[in-house]
Design a protein around this motif. Structure first.
Motif, PDB file in Angstrom:
ATOM      1  N   ALA A 382       0.831  -1.212   0.000  1.00  0.00           N
ATOM      2  CA  ALA A 382       0.000   0.000   0.000  1.00  0.00           C
ATOM      3  C   ALA A 382       0.863   1.259   0.000  1.00  0.00           C
ATOM      4  N   ALA A 383       1.965   1.215   0.741  1.00  0.00           N
ATOM      5  CA  ALA A 383       2.870   2.371   0.771  1.00  0.00           C
ATOM      6  C   ALA A 383       3.553   2.570  -0.572  1.00  0.00           C
ATOM      7  N   PHE A 384       4.015   1.477  -1.179  1.00  0.00           N
ATOM      8  CA  PHE A 384       4.688   1.579  -2.475  1.00  0.00           C
ATOM      9  C   PHE A 384       3.747   2.073  -3.572  1.00  0.00           C
ATOM     10  N   LYS A 385       2.445   1.854  -3.425  1.00  0.00           N
ATOM     11  CA  LYS A 385       1.479   2.305  -4.432  1.00  0.00           C
ATOM     12  C   LYS A 385       1.045   3.750  -4.203  1.00  0.00           C
ATOM     13  N   ASN A 386       1.734   4.441  -3.304  1.00  0.00           N
ATOM     14  CA  ASN A 386       1.455   5.860  -3.044  1.00  0.00           C
ATOM     15  C   ASN A 386       0.030   6.106  -2.559  1.00  0.00           C
ATOM     16  N   THR A 387      -0.480   5.175  -1.760  1.00  0.00           N
ATOM     17  CA  THR A 387      -1.757   5.398  -1.097  1.00  0.00           C
ATOM     18  C   THR A 387      -1.584   6.556  -0.117  1.00  0.00           C
ATOM     19  N   ASP A 388      -2.558   7.450  -0.045  1.00  0.00           N
ATOM     20  CA  ASP A 388      -2.432   8.608   0.849  1.00  0.00           C
ATOM     21  C   ASP A 388      -2.773   8.259   2.292  1.00  0.00           C
ATOM     22  N   VAL A 389      -3.804   7.437   2.469  1.00  0.00           N
ATOM     23  CA  VAL A 389      -4.237   7.065   3.819  1.00  0.00           C
ATOM     24  C   VAL A 389      -4.537   5.570   3.832  1.00  0.00           C
ATOM     25  N   LEU A 390      -3.967   4.861   4.813  1.00  0.00           N
ATOM     26  CA  LEU A 390      -4.254   3.444   4.993  1.00  0.00           C
ATOM     27  C   LEU A 390      -4.920   3.254   6.348  1.00  0.00           C
ATOM     28  N   VAL A 391      -6.129   2.698   6.331  1.00  0.00           N
ATOM     29  CA  VAL A 391      -6.853   2.380   7.560  1.00  0.00           C
ATOM     30  C   VAL A 391      -6.924   0.861   7.666  1.00  0.00           C
ATOM     31  N   CYS A 392      -6.340   0.296   8.708  1.00  0.00           N
ATOM     32  CA  CYS A 392      -6.329  -1.148   8.915  1.00  0.00           C
ATOM     33  C   CYS A 392      -7.244  -1.491  10.090  1.00  0.00           C
ATOM     34  N   ILE A 393      -8.108  -2.475   9.885  1.00  0.00           N
ATOM     35  CA  ILE A 393      -9.085  -2.831  10.915  1.00  0.00           C
ATOM     36  C   ILE A 393      -9.011  -4.329  11.185  1.00  0.00           C
ATOM     37  N   GLY A 394      -8.887  -4.694  12.465  1.00  0.00           N
ATOM     38  CA  GLY A 394      -8.863  -6.101  12.843  1.00  0.00           C
ATOM     39  C   GLY A 394      -7.566  -6.500  13.507  1.00  0.00           C
ATOM     40  N   ALA A 395      -7.583  -7.652  14.158  1.00  0.00           N
ATOM     41  CA  ALA A 395      -6.416  -8.119  14.904  1.00  0.00           C
ATOM     42  C   ALA A 395      -5.230  -8.421  14.001  1.00  0.00           C
ATOM     43  N   LEU A 396      -5.475  -9.139  12.905  1.00  0.00           N
ATOM     44  CA  LEU A 396      -4.386  -9.486  11.993  1.00  0.00           C
ATOM     45  C   LEU A 396      -3.847  -8.261  11.274  1.00  0.00           C
ATOM     46  N   SER A 397      -4.718  -7.301  11.035  1.00  0.00           N
ATOM     47  CA  SER A 397      -4.325  -6.114  10.271  1.00  0.00           C
ATOM     48  C   SER A 397      -3.419  -5.182  11.061  1.00  0.00           C
ATOM     49  N   LYS A 398      -3.221  -5.465  12.338  1.00  0.00           N
ATOM     50  CA  LYS A 398      -2.248  -4.679  13.103  1.00  0.00           C
ATOM     51  C   LYS A 398      -0.867  -4.829  12.494  1.00  0.00           C
ATOM     52  N   ASP A 399      -0.537  -6.053  12.043  1.00  0.00           N
ATOM     53  CA  ASP A 399       0.752  -6.276  11.379  1.00  0.00           C
ATOM     54  C   ASP A 399       0.808  -5.570  10.030  1.00  0.00           C
ATOM     55  N   MET A 400      -0.330  -5.478   9.350  1.00  0.00           N
ATOM     56  CA  MET A 400      -0.395  -4.734   8.091  1.00  0.00           C
ATOM     57  C   MET A 400      -0.042  -3.274   8.332  1.00  0.00           C
ATOM     58  N   ALA A 401      -0.614  -2.700   9.382  1.00  0.00           N
ATOM     59  CA  ALA A 401      -0.355  -1.296   9.704  1.00  0.00           C
ATOM     60  C   ALA A 401       1.099  -1.077  10.117  1.00  0.00           C
TER      61      ALA A 401
END
Length: 461
Positions: A382-401
């Motif tokens: 998501a960072a490499f694709k120049n996303t402006d805002v990333l919102v991660c929701i959920g227990a597993l998505s903590k690692d995504m964030a």
């Protein structure tokens, strides 16, 4: 459905008919497992689920007009016919296999780790330009859904496009035995269901077993850009026909013109011709879907004009790259399901937006032992694709964030990253995160119930 008598049904599912013999020659009008869908002369199949036992509804459906029920229980001295079977689920599959053999129809079977439904929609749209087509509706692609779809085939249908989903070893065989496809399509071999299938090779082995029960004179159509599929060797020596973005594939594209969220124009190249078409839904994954549609169309005798019209008539469905122009935001509703490959494809689509780009992503399920690493992979992407805002929701998505934040620091990107344990936590903060005219991608695995987020964003005053 075509006519089937109670005598024929009892024989097909190795059941014991109980009731007045006068009904044995009566024909059922439909097959249902949902008591609310019973109409006159329906065959009701009493499936015992985790929460509801269909046997409890047998008296109700018979009173509502059902002709007969399949039951695992001895119903005693009742005044209506029923067929006693050892397993209603197995009987449903046996009956569907019997019914399929009675049909003079072409069947296209579709499986793969990512994109089964969107590919099914594209292929059905293409084939509908020449044939009367029945397609799998919703997620009716498993051992219960596939038989019910087959029972919906009517005499006027010329082609059935059937999605076939698996998650464990042994799942594909009963589906393939029911479908008996004339054309087998595999979209890709990804990481979905690694928890149960172990490796991508395990996934390939299980999904490709669809060909074991296909028409010997049929066509095998694979994604030639997938490393596992392009090196596939069939057990019966059948050579797949390949589609892909690579020019070495017999079905490929050239002169691609990406029009942002308005889709893609491309020149489609076949073994014998070329033509242009516009794909209204953005993303390279939709080019692959269109190529699958072209290859299937050729296998079933369609011409370029018919195929191009079918590609251009495709419209998105809810939860599948559906573009929603809401009052305050443009929403990319792709929240039906998710795995690492489909997450990346959706982030690719979001990157086409010419406004501020926001990704609201949630947990991905059934990824096995590497699930945390795969969530981290999506966050970095998501960072490499120049996303402006990333919102991660959920227990597993903590690692995504966390991975996204690490990538932002390492690459000096400007992406803002947020993590919330629940959707409710996000709702309390969304007013401070989102801005007018944002383009917002919403995506997670089905169990996260992200359509709720799409609804909230769409209805926000």
């Amino acid at each position: 459905m075509k006519h089937m008598t109670l005598s024929e049904i009892a024989d097909a599912c190795c059941g014991i008919y109980c009731g007045d013999p006068a009904f044995l020659d009566c024909e059922v009008s439909s097959v249902a497992i949902d008591s609310r869908k019973v109409v006159k002369d329906t065959l009701f199949v009493a499936i015992k689920g985790a929460r509801v036992d269909g046997h409890n509804f047998i008296p109700q459906v018979m009173e509502a007009g059902a002709l007969c029920s399949l039951s695992e229980q001895d119903l005693g001295d009742v005044d209506y016919p029923y067929i006693r079977v050892s397993s209603c689920t197995e009987a449903l599959k046996d009956l569907a296999e019997h019914y399929r053999r009675s049909l003079d129809i072409k069947v296209v079977g579709i499986t793969g780790s990512v994109g089964k439904t969107s590919t099914k929609e594209m292929i059905a749209s293409v084939l509908s330009e020449k044939y009367n087509v029945l397609k799998t509706e919703g997620n009716f692609n498993n051992e219960i859904g596939l038989p019910l779809t087959v029972f919906n085939i009517r005499e006027e249908h010329e082609v059935a496009v059937l999605e076939m989903g698996i998650s464990h070893f042994g799942d594909m065989k009963p589906l393939a035995k029911i479908a008996r496809p004339d054309v087998c399509v595999i979209t890709n071999i990804g990481y979905a269901h690694l928890e149960n299938l172990g490796t991508r090779d395990g996934i390939l082995k299980e999904k490709s077993s669809m060909t074991d029960y296909m028409n010997p004179k049929g066509s095998v159509i694979f994604n030639g850009d997938d490393d596992k599929l392009k090196s596939y060797t069939s057990r019966d020596g059948r050579t797949p026909v390949y589609f892909g973005l690579t020019a070495s594939c017999p079905f490929h594209v050239e002169n691609i013109e990406r029009k942002g969220l308005k889709g893609t124009y491309a020149e489609f190249v076949t073994p014998t011709s070329r033509f242009h078409a516009h794909i209204s839904i953005p993303g390279d994954h939709m080019i692959y879907n269109a190529l699958a549609g072209v290859a299937v169309g050729y296998a079933l005798g369609m011409d370029n004009e018919e195929i191009a019209r079918g590609i251009e008539k495709l419209v998105p469905i809810a939860g599948r790259n559906n573009l929603i122009e809401a009052k305050h935001y443009t929403i990319i509703d792709d929240c039906y399901n998710a795995n690492p490959a489909s997450m990346k494809s959706s982030l690719d689509v979001l990157a086409y937006a010419d406004t501020r780009k926001v990704a609201i992503l949630g947990d991905m399920g059934e990824l096995g032992a590497d699930e945390l690493a795969m969530h981290r992979e999506v966050g970095a992407y998501a960072a490499f694709k120049n996303t402006d805002v990333l919102v991660c929701i959920g227990a597993l998505s903590k690692d995504m964030a966390e991975a996204a934040k690490e990538t932002v620091l390492a690459t000096e990107k400007n992406m803002k990253v947020f993590h919330f344990d629940t959707k409710e936590d996000f709702y309390q903060n969304m007013g401070q995160i989102l801005k007018e005219n944002d383009t917002i991608l919403v995506k997670a695995s089905h169990f996260m119930e992200f359509p709720e987020i799409v609804k909230k964003l769409s209805e926000e005053a």
